[in-house]
Design a protein around this motif. Structure first.
Motif, short mmCIF file in Angstrom:
data_model
loop_
_atom_site.label_atom_id
_atom_site.label_comp_id
_atom_site.label_asym_id
_atom_site.label_seq_id
_atom_site.Cartn_x
_atom_site.Cartn_y
_atom_site.Cartn_z
N ASN A 19 16.84 31.19 29.26
CA ASN A 19 16.66 31.32 27.77
C ASN A 19 17.80 30.91 27.13
OD1 ASN A 19 14.73 34.33 28.32
ND2 ASN A 19 13.94 32.20 28.14
N ASP B 232 3.66 28.62 14.18
CA ASP B 232 5.14 28.99 13.88
C ASP B 232 5.72 27.80 13.37
OD1 ASP B 232 4.40 31.69 14.99
OD2 ASP B 232 5.20 31.01 17.23
N ILE B 233 5.66 26.74 14.10
CA ILE B 233 6.47 25.50 13.73
C ILE B 233 5.91 24.74 12.71
CG2 ILE B 233 6.84 23.24 14.78
CD1 ILE B 233 6.21 24.49 17.66
N VAL C 49 12.49 21.08 17.16
CA VAL C 49 12.07 22.32 17.78
C VAL C 49 12.85 22.23 19.04
CG1 VAL C 49 10.40 23.79 18.70
CG2 VAL C 49 9.96 21.99 17.04
N ASP D 174 10.15 23.58 29.91
CA ASP D 174 8.88 24.10 29.95
C ASP D 174 7.90 24.17 28.68
OD1 ASP D 174 10.33 26.04 28.82
OD2 ASP D 174 9.12 27.58 29.72
N GLY E 19 20.58 21.95 31.52
CA GLY E 19 20.22 23.37 31.16
C GLY E 19 18.76 23.50 30.60
N MET F 252 13.60 29.74 36.65
CA MET F 252 14.16 30.97 36.52
C MET F 252 13.29 31.59 35.29
SD MET F 252 17.80 32.32 35.40
CE MET F 252 18.80 31.80 36.74
N LYS G 217 12.00 35.84 33.71
CA LYS G 217 12.27 37.16 33.70
C LYS G 217 11.16 37.88 34.35
CE LYS G 217 11.08 36.52 28.82
NZ LYS G 217 11.86 36.24 27.81
P1 TYM Z 1 9.98 31.89 26.13
O1 TYM Z 1 10.32 33.02 25.35
O2 TYM Z 1 9.22 31.67 27.60
O3 TYM Z 1 11.52 31.10 26.41
C1 TYM Z 1 12.24 31.03 25.27
C2 TYM Z 1 13.15 29.57 25.35
O4 TYM Z 1 13.69 29.63 26.72
C3 TYM Z 1 13.35 28.46 27.36
N1 TYM Z 1 13.56 28.80 28.56
C4 TYM Z 1 14.10 28.11 29.61
N2 TYM Z 1 15.07 27.11 29.67
C5 TYM Z 1 15.55 26.56 30.60
N3 TYM Z 1 15.39 27.14 31.73
C6 TYM Z 1 14.76 28.10 32.07
N4 TYM Z 1 14.39 28.65 33.26
C7 TYM Z 1 13.83 28.59 30.98
N5 TYM Z 1 13.01 29.61 30.54
C8 TYM Z 1 12.68 29.59 29.47
C9 TYM Z 1 11.96 28.15 26.76
O5 TYM Z 1 11.86 26.61 27.11
C10 TYM Z 1 12.06 28.40 25.52
O6 TYM Z 1 12.82 27.28 24.64
N6 TYM Z 1 6.20 29.87 23.49
C11 TYM Z 1 7.53 29.97 23.52
C12 TYM Z 1 8.24 30.93 22.54
C13 TYM Z 1 7.67 30.22 21.07
C14 TYM Z 1 8.29 28.95 20.66
C15 TYM Z 1 7.55 29.12 19.22
C16 TYM Z 1 9.17 28.38 20.73
C17 TYM Z 1 6.87 30.87 20.27
N7 TYM Z 1 6.84 30.25 19.04
C18 TYM Z 1 7.82 27.85 18.56
C19 TYM Z 1 9.33 27.12 20.01
C20 TYM Z 1 8.71 26.93 18.76
C21 TYM Z 1 7.86 31.01 24.84
O7 TYM Z 1 7.17 31.64 25.38
O8 TYM Z 1 9.41 30.55 25.32
#
Ligand code: TYM
Length: 337
Positions: free
Chosen positions: A26, A141-142, A150, A155, A189, A202, A204
């Motif tokens: 993240n 949201d966006i 954004v 992913d 990244g 990766m 959680k």
């Molecule tokens: P979320 O909470 O799964 O992840 C948050 C952000 O971290 C990035 N991310 C990663 N980047 C690189 N490597 C990884 N292994 C990795 N895991 C997660 C995700 O790409 C993200 O940018 N739906 C979204 C949250 C959300 C959102 C939005 C994002 C809700 N509304 C509006 C942008 C705009 C989510 O579940 O991200």
């Protein structure tokens, strides 16, 4: 003297779910960029807690995680003087617009979302409608903030593409209402992989805790996890096809230190993976150390956190209401008086 109107600062919007620990993925995929973009853009960031209940949450833990994530993001450098940083559930326009957008999103489109397929396979006992319509909420949201850019990890690309399609569809049906946003995906990244299975991202939610690094992991844990990271038998630090584990560690090292892959290859020429893994671990520990120190101060000051997120929610409500009101009018709802 001629007065010039200052150029409009572009609007950035992004959000992260506060479910459980925030990972190094993240941070490197999104948060680190969020911090870097604050001077150049008008940044609006949210904790996407409404999204998080698509998976069951224990109420007490969920509340704690949201507060911890808020403190952690401040510790990472989100500056509430420069950026708007709020909690999604405290701004009711998100859920309202999400409903409207649900009616402009096709079942087929949502069915194609790979995250939906993955998550429903992982939680077959709870494939709820929220999990399915989650991308419409993300679009809301966006689009509520007329965002230009954004910043997300790779992913989220598919969800972002859907948000653009929904915006274009709505604009086409009525008249221009939403700005159609672009993604902002970092060169390094954007996709940090599991340390145990570098073909998967990766996450959680991975049951094997050695597969991911949490932002609040202790230095010893970070060293242990890096040492155990899956690599290959070539014993040569180079970025190449078929070396997913090493590529991933190089990606982490590069995102943290700013060194490119060539520099990293030179640095570790003739050296083994043991030394390389230790260097990666140390770089991560040093990157996280000041963040963890600041986190300890923020999390101890709940009154300050509440002050920040309450003020931000009010501002976000005012901003987002402008778009929501336009939408309601265009669709044909009676005005609210
Ligand atoms: P979320 O909470 O799964 O992840 C948050 C952000 O971290 C990035 N991310 C990663 N980047 C690189 N490597 C990884 N292994 C990795 N895991 C997660 C995700 O790409 C993200 O940018 N739906 C979204 C949250 C959300 C959102 C939005 C994002 C809700 N509304 C509006 C942008 C705009 C989510 O579940 O991200």
């Amino acid at each position: 003297m001629e007065t010039q109107t200052p150029e409009r600062k572009k609007i950035i919007f992004s959000a992260i779910q506060p479910s459980g620990s925030i990972t190094l993925g993240n941070y490197l995929g999104a948060l680190k960029n969020w911090v870097a973009l604050q001077d150049e853009y008008q940044c609006i960031y949210a904790l996407a807690d409404l999204h998080a209940i698509t998976v069951r949450q224990d109420p007490a833990q969920f509340r704690r995680h949201a507060l911890e994530a808020y403190a952690l993001f401040l510790a990472c450098g989100i500056d509430v003087e420069k950026s708007l940083f709020f909690i999604q559930s405290q701004v009711h326009t998100h859920a309202e617009l999400a409903w409207v957008l649900n009616c402009y999103t096709q079942f087929g489109e949502l069915s194609r979302m790979t995250q939906f397929k993955d998550k429903s396979a992982k939680h077959p006992e709870n494939v709820n409608a929220g999990l399915f319509t989650y991308p419409s909420l993300m679009a809301a949201d966006i689009l509520l903030y007329q965002s230009d850019l954004v910043p997300v990890g790779a992913d989220q690309k598919q969800h972002l593409e859907l948000a653009r399609n929904i915006a274009e569809r709505f604009n086409g049906l009525y008249s221009p209402t939403f700005r159609v946003p672009e993604g902002y995906i970092p060169k390094v990244g954007a996709r940090i992989m599991s340390l145990q299975d570098p073909t998967r991202k990766m996450s959680k939610s991975d049951e094997n805790a050695n597969a991911w690094i949490a932002m609040l992991d202790k230095p010893d844990d970070i060293v242990r996890k890096c040492k155990r990271a899956v690599t290959d038998s070539e014993a040569c630090v180079r970025y190449a096809e078929g070396k997913a584990g090493v590529n991933n560690l190089m990606g982490i090292y590069s995102a943290v230190t700013g060194k490119d892959y060539e520099e990293i290859e030179r640095e570790f020429e003739g050296k083994g993976y043991g030394e390389f893994k230790l260097a990666v671990a140390e770089a991560v520990v040093e990157e996280l150390r000041p963040i963890q120190e600041r986190y300890a101060k923020y999390i101890a000051d709940k009154a300050y956190l509440e002050e920040c997120y309450s003020a931000a929610a009010q501002k976000a409500l005012a901003l987002s209401s402008r778009t929501l009101n336009k939408v309601m009018k265009k669709v044909g709802f009676l005005g609210r008086g």
